[in-house]
Design a protein around this motif. Structure first.
Motif, PDB file in Angstrom:
ATOM      1  N   VAL A 129      22.746  25.199  50.737  1.00 17.83           N
ATOM      2  CA  VAL A 129      21.727  26.166  51.131  1.00 17.83           C
ATOM      3  C   VAL A 129      21.038  26.669  49.871  1.00 17.83           C
ATOM      4  CG1 VAL A 129      21.280  28.372  52.254  1.00 17.83           C
ATOM      5  CG2 VAL A 129      23.058  26.842  53.171  1.00 17.83           C
ATOM      6  N   ASP A 130      19.726  26.532  49.819  1.00 14.25           N
ATOM      7  CA  ASP A 130      18.946  26.978  48.659  1.00 14.25           C
ATOM      8  C   ASP A 130      19.482  26.388  47.363  1.00 14.25           C
ATOM      9  OD1 ASP A 130      17.324  28.517  50.322  1.00 14.25           O
ATOM     10  OD2 ASP A 130      18.641  30.278  50.132  1.00 14.25           O
ATOM     11  N   GLY A 131      19.883  25.120  47.399  1.00 16.52           N
ATOM     12  CA  GLY A 131      20.329  24.441  46.202  1.00 16.52           C
ATOM     13  C   GLY A 131      21.734  24.770  45.766  1.00 16.52           C
ATOM     14  N   ARG A 132      22.485  25.547  46.596  1.00 13.89           N
ATOM     15  CA  ARG A 132      23.848  25.925  46.244  1.00 13.89           C
ATOM     16  C   ARG A 132      24.797  25.440  47.335  1.00 13.89           C
ATOM     17  NH1 ARG A 132      23.081  32.242  44.831  1.00 13.89           N
ATOM     18  NH2 ARG A 132      22.021  32.127  46.853  1.00 13.89           N
ATOM     19  N   GLU A 174      26.832  25.637  42.049  1.00 14.07           N
ATOM     20  CA  GLU A 174      25.454  25.254  41.753  1.00 14.07           C
ATOM     21  C   GLU A 174      25.357  23.900  41.057  1.00 14.07           C
ATOM     22  OE1 GLU A 174      23.516  28.346  39.635  1.00 14.07           O
ATOM     23  OE2 GLU A 174      23.539  29.747  41.325  1.00 14.07           O
ATOM     24  N   ASP A 191      23.139  38.909  48.366  1.00 18.43           N
ATOM     25  CA  ASP A 191      23.446  37.638  49.003  1.00 18.43           C
ATOM     26  C   ASP A 191      23.565  37.877  50.501  1.00 18.43           C
ATOM     27  OD1 ASP A 191      24.973  35.350  50.088  1.00 18.43           O
ATOM     28  OD2 ASP A 191      25.081  34.757  47.983  1.00 18.43           O
ATOM     29  N   SER A 192      22.855  37.067  51.247  1.00 18.11           N
ATOM     30  CA  SER A 192      22.803  37.293  52.694  1.00 18.11           C
ATOM     31  C   SER A 192      24.150  37.061  53.375  1.00 18.11           C
ATOM     32  CB  SER A 192      21.742  36.381  53.323  1.00 18.11           C
ATOM     33  OG  SER A 192      22.054  35.014  53.060  1.00 18.11           O
ATOM     34  N   SER A 193      25.086  36.390  52.648  1.00 18.03           N
ATOM     35  CA  SER A 193      26.393  36.158  53.263  1.00 18.03           C
ATOM     36  C   SER A 193      27.275  37.396  53.210  1.00 18.03           C
ATOM     37  CB  SER A 193      27.103  34.992  52.565  1.00 18.03           C
ATOM     38  OG  SER A 193      27.412  35.344  51.230  1.00 18.03           O
ATOM     39  N   LYS A 219      28.109  25.670  49.525  1.00 19.32           N
ATOM     40  CA  LYS A 219      28.917  26.776  50.024  1.00 19.32           C
ATOM     41  C   LYS A 219      29.587  26.358  51.321  1.00 19.32           C
ATOM     42  CE  LYS A 219      26.707  30.012  52.162  1.00 19.32           C
ATOM     43  NZ  LYS A 219      25.830  31.163  52.481  1.00 19.32           N
TER      44      LYS A 219
END
Length: 571
Positions: free
Chosen positions: A10-13, A181, A73-75, A15
């Protein structure tokens, strides 16, 4: 590329997937193309670990539009604001019904003014998370022969052509995930290093000479030789010993490599000098008065020194070394070869029998590899004969090339002069004053003539020059021309074999390439015509009995017919 189990990007990361508390990512299989040593694995990312009531400070904006908290962070979830502080006005802001929405924006704060604020908030629910790695190196391209295992990522030191890692994610809160990352893998052919402590110095015995050394690396092979002779394997890369064939000077070469091809080589020098044995007869002589003899080693070879020199990377030069057999018997099967750590720079070898009293010059080339770094390098040559030998060590200083010399032509231009035509190219970008010393050596390596000149060379230019060297009129045959170059920033020398012909006498008729030139053609016609005339006069006088005066009177009319002016001799 790679495979995911309960993970996503997600977004290049990388998880955990939404709602998951554990998962793995298995990387692609990396191919080094050859056997390789995998050294380190480094990664960048974040692993949040928070306990209940853990205070976190974030800087953000509180205003009617609403800006998200920095670093939000949205998480993250379960956030309760505990304080708002206006750092611009240095005052506390009332919380009111302020909350943090899913975008990280503080809403419903009592104050709507613009300003930078410091926000303190608690996580209501404690949690922990982890991110760990396992690795494997493989002998097959599908890695089917190896299993993943934990390793010290800062010093893995595992061997194999293929490599793969697996990242494991875990979290006690399904809404919070570690983040990965990027991953960097470092590999090499491995480290191989050897250091010699023995042999060195002077040994008093030819037997049991110790080999002591330290070696670093994995899966190593070790071996040694004396004076680049036959290689001998050192079992398990362990210390050992050897016997020297005779008294004298030696170079001990030690080598080590690993299964990947990494290599190291070190050399040491030592000598063997066995003392003359004492005998009982010598002890008895002090009592009986008998005469005893003392053993004295006979000098069989003498050799000249080799001067140190300056060279450029990628350059080749020729050197000479004179050796003489001063013994009363021939020395057979004498082997000339290079010695030392950089013996490969001299590839020339020669097998020579030296008669009694014979002096021989060994001419050999030194070639500096193009990738050689600037510095001083120790080189040497040796001549090994049965029962004796000689060596010469010298230094080659490798410098950056700032001047280029090219020899264009050498020719004898008169009885007493040789002309040298050459060019100089300036490479440093600055003007140089170059002193050139020209020396001619005969077959016995004796200087027969010299000349010195100084030239000023402009930056980045190529210029052509001529120099005249005075010589003796009798000088002919094969010679060595040596040119020494010295400037403020550079020194070098050039040696070339040349041939000097005998002086040309008489009147030259033939031009270049053996053809008759215009002037030569006219001279040839006149000479031929004069010879024909003389023959004609002699034949006429013999047949007619006329005098020489009568013949010339007749010739005058003959020449007038051809519009030639001919003057009669005055009788």
């Amino acid at each position: 590329t790679g495979s995911h189990t309960n993970t996503e990007i997600v977004d290049g990361r990388l998880k955990l997937s939404s709602g998951q508390t554990s998962g793995t990512y298995t990387s692609e299989i990396f191919d080094a193309n050859d056997p390789n040593q995998w050294n380190t694995l480094t990664w960048q990312g974040a692993v949040p670990n928070l306990t209940a009531n853990s205070v976190v400070n974030e800087s953000g904006w509180v205003n009617s539009t609403g800006y998200p908290l920095s670093g939000f962070d949205s998480s993250w979830s379960g956030i309760t604001l505990t304080a708002l502080y206006d750092s611009t006005n240095n005052s506390q802001i009332e919380l009111g019904d302020a909350t943090v929405n899913s975008l990280g924006v503080v809403t419903n704060a009592a104050s709507n003014e613009w300003g930078n604020v410091l926000i303190s908030y608690d996580y209501n629910t404690p949690f922990n998370a982890s991110l760990s790695f396992q690795v494997r190196s493989c002998l097959t391209s599908d890695c089917s022969n190896a299993s993943f295992a934990s390793a010290d990522l800062t010093d893995m030191s595992i061997l194999g052509q293929w490599f793969q890692y697996q990242a494991s994610f875990s979290s006690s809160n399904s809404s919070i995930s570690p983040l990965l990352e990027n991953v960097v893998i470092n590999s090499s052919l491995g480290i191989v290093s050897v250091t010699i402590s023995e042999p060195n110095g002077t040994k008093s015995s030819q037997t049991g000479i110790p080999i002591n050394f330290a070696v670093t690396g994995l899966n190593l092979n070790c071996w040694y030789n004396l004076d680049n002779g036959e290689n001998v394997t050192l079992a398990d890369c362990s210390d050992s010993s050897f016997n020297a064939p005779d008294d004298g000077n030696y170079v001990f070469n030690l080598y080590a490599n690993n299964s990947l091809g990494a290599f190291d080589h070190q050399s040491s020098t030592f000598s063997v000098d066995t003392p003359a044995p004492s005998s009982s007869s010598e002890e008895e002589s002090s009592i009986t008065g008998e005469v005893t003899s003392e053993f004295v080693e006979t000098v069989k070879l003498t050799a000249g020194e080799i001067q140190s020199l300056t060279m450029n990377p990628g350059e080749t030069k020729q050197l000479s070394w004179n050796v003489k057999n001063v013994w009363t018997f021939p020395l057979q099967e004498c082997n000339f070869e290079s010695i030392g750590s950089f013996y490969s720079w001299i590839s020339y070898t020669e097998n020579k029998t030296l008669d009694a009293g014979e002096e021989h010059t060994f001419n050999f080339d030194i070639s500096v590899p193009a990738e050689t770094e600037v510095g001083e390098y120790n080189l040497g040559v040796t001549l090994k004969c049965p029962g004796t030998g000689k060596s010469a060590l010298f230094i080659v200083e490798v410098v950056e090339k700032t001047l280029e010399f090219e020899l264009i032509n050498v020719q004898r231009v008169s009885d007493s002069q040789v002309e040298v035509v050459y060019s100089l190219k300036e490479l440093s970008g600055s003007e140089q004053n170059v002193e050139l010393k020209f020396s001619l050596f005969d077959a016995d390596n004796i200087i027969v003539s010299e000349a010195t000149e100084t030239k000023t060379l402009s930056a980045n230019l190529v210029e052509e020059f001529e120099t005249l060297i005075s010589i003796d009129e009798s000088l002919v045959g094969e010679l060595i021309l040596s040119i020494d170059l010295n400037s403020e920033v550079y020194s070098s020398f050039v040696q070339e074999g040349i041939t000097i012909g005998a002086p040309v006498g008489g009147f030259a008729i033939f031009g270049e390439d053996g053809f008759i030139g215009t002037g030569g053609g006219i001279i040839l016609i006149i000479v031929v015509f004069a010879l024909v005339t003389v023959l004609f006069v002699a034949r006429t006088m013999r047949k007619s009995g006329k005098t020489l005066k009568d013949v010339f009177n007749n010739l005058e009319g003959f020449f007038d017919n051809f519009k030639l002016r001919f003057k009669k001799p005055q009788w």
